[in-house]
Design a protein around this motif. Sequence first.
Motif, short mmCIF file in Angstrom:
data_model
loop_
_atom_site.label_atom_id
_atom_site.label_comp_id
_atom_site.label_asym_id
_atom_site.label_seq_id
_atom_site.Cartn_x
_atom_site.Cartn_y
_atom_site.Cartn_z
N ASP A 280 33.66 50.51 36.42
CA ASP A 280 33.55 50.75 37.86
C ASP A 280 33.82 49.44 38.55
O ASP A 280 33.21 48.42 38.23
N LYS A 281 34.75 49.45 39.48
CA LYS A 281 35.12 48.23 40.19
C LYS A 281 34.79 48.40 41.67
O LYS A 281 35.22 49.36 42.30
N GLU A 282 34.02 47.48 42.20
CA GLU A 282 33.68 47.49 43.61
C GLU A 282 34.07 46.14 44.20
O GLU A 282 33.68 45.10 43.68
N VAL A 283 34.85 46.18 45.25
CA VAL A 283 35.28 44.96 45.93
C VAL A 283 34.57 44.89 47.27
O VAL A 283 34.64 45.82 48.06
N ILE A 284 33.89 43.79 47.51
CA ILE A 284 33.22 43.56 48.79
C ILE A 284 33.95 42.42 49.46
O ILE A 284 34.11 41.35 48.89
N ILE B 87 43.99 38.88 40.26
CA ILE B 87 43.17 39.53 41.28
C ILE B 87 42.37 38.56 42.12
O ILE B 87 41.95 38.89 43.22
N GLN B 88 42.12 37.37 41.61
CA GLN B 88 41.37 36.36 42.36
C GLN B 88 41.56 35.02 41.65
O GLN B 88 42.03 34.99 40.52
N GLU C 197 40.18 42.02 49.20
CA GLU C 197 40.75 42.08 47.86
C GLU C 197 42.07 41.32 47.89
O GLU C 197 42.99 41.67 48.62
N ARG C 198 42.14 40.25 47.12
CA ARG C 198 43.31 39.37 47.18
C ARG C 198 44.59 40.04 46.73
O ARG C 198 45.61 39.94 47.37
N MET C 199 44.58 40.63 45.57
CA MET C 199 45.78 41.26 45.03
C MET C 199 45.45 42.70 44.71
O MET C 199 45.00 43.01 43.62
N LYS C 200 45.70 43.59 45.66
CA LYS C 200 45.41 45.01 45.44
C LYS C 200 46.39 45.55 44.41
O LYS C 200 47.59 45.34 44.50
N ILE C 201 45.85 46.25 43.44
CA ILE C 201 46.66 46.82 42.38
C ILE C 201 46.84 48.31 42.68
O ILE C 201 45.89 49.07 42.69
N ASP C 202 48.07 48.69 42.97
CA ASP C 202 48.38 50.09 43.25
C ASP C 202 49.01 50.73 42.03
O ASP C 202 49.86 50.14 41.38
N ASN C 203 48.57 51.93 41.73
CA ASN C 203 49.20 52.70 40.66
C ASN C 203 50.17 53.68 41.30
O ASN C 203 49.79 54.47 42.14
N ILE D 90 41.60 44.66 29.88
CA ILE D 90 40.79 43.44 29.85
C ILE D 90 40.64 42.83 31.24
O ILE D 90 41.46 43.06 32.13
N ILE D 91 39.58 42.07 31.38
CA ILE D 91 39.39 41.17 32.51
C ILE D 91 39.33 39.78 31.89
O ILE D 91 38.55 39.54 30.97
N LEU D 92 40.17 38.89 32.34
CA LEU D 92 40.24 37.53 31.81
C LEU D 92 39.87 36.55 32.92
O LEU D 92 40.36 36.67 34.05
#
Length: 92
Positions: A77-81, A33-34, A84-90, A3-5
């Motif tokens: 598809d996620k595109e950040v321009i 994330i923001q 990116e405030r909170m980069k999510i690393d897997n 989800i995106i909340l």
Amino acid sequence: MYIILVYDIASVNRGDKRVGKMLKHCRKYLNWIQNSVFEGEITDVKLKEMLYVARKIMDEKTDSIIIFKSRDERWLDKEVIGVERMKIDNFL
């Protein structure tokens, strides 16, 4: 599910306290994330649990929560321009 909340807390009547409480609450379940935006994997049960408490924090007459749902993150598809405030690393 993935989800995106997004939440919007009105600044009128204790709005600043509710914003902080909502931020802290949502971070227990999702990745921040923001400003007022979170994303992540969550089960139906955990989502219901999160929203139960969120409804107690918010004023449903002036505030809102919007949830975008997907079966899996790979379907988005996620595109950040910009930054990116909170980069999510897997990582494993």
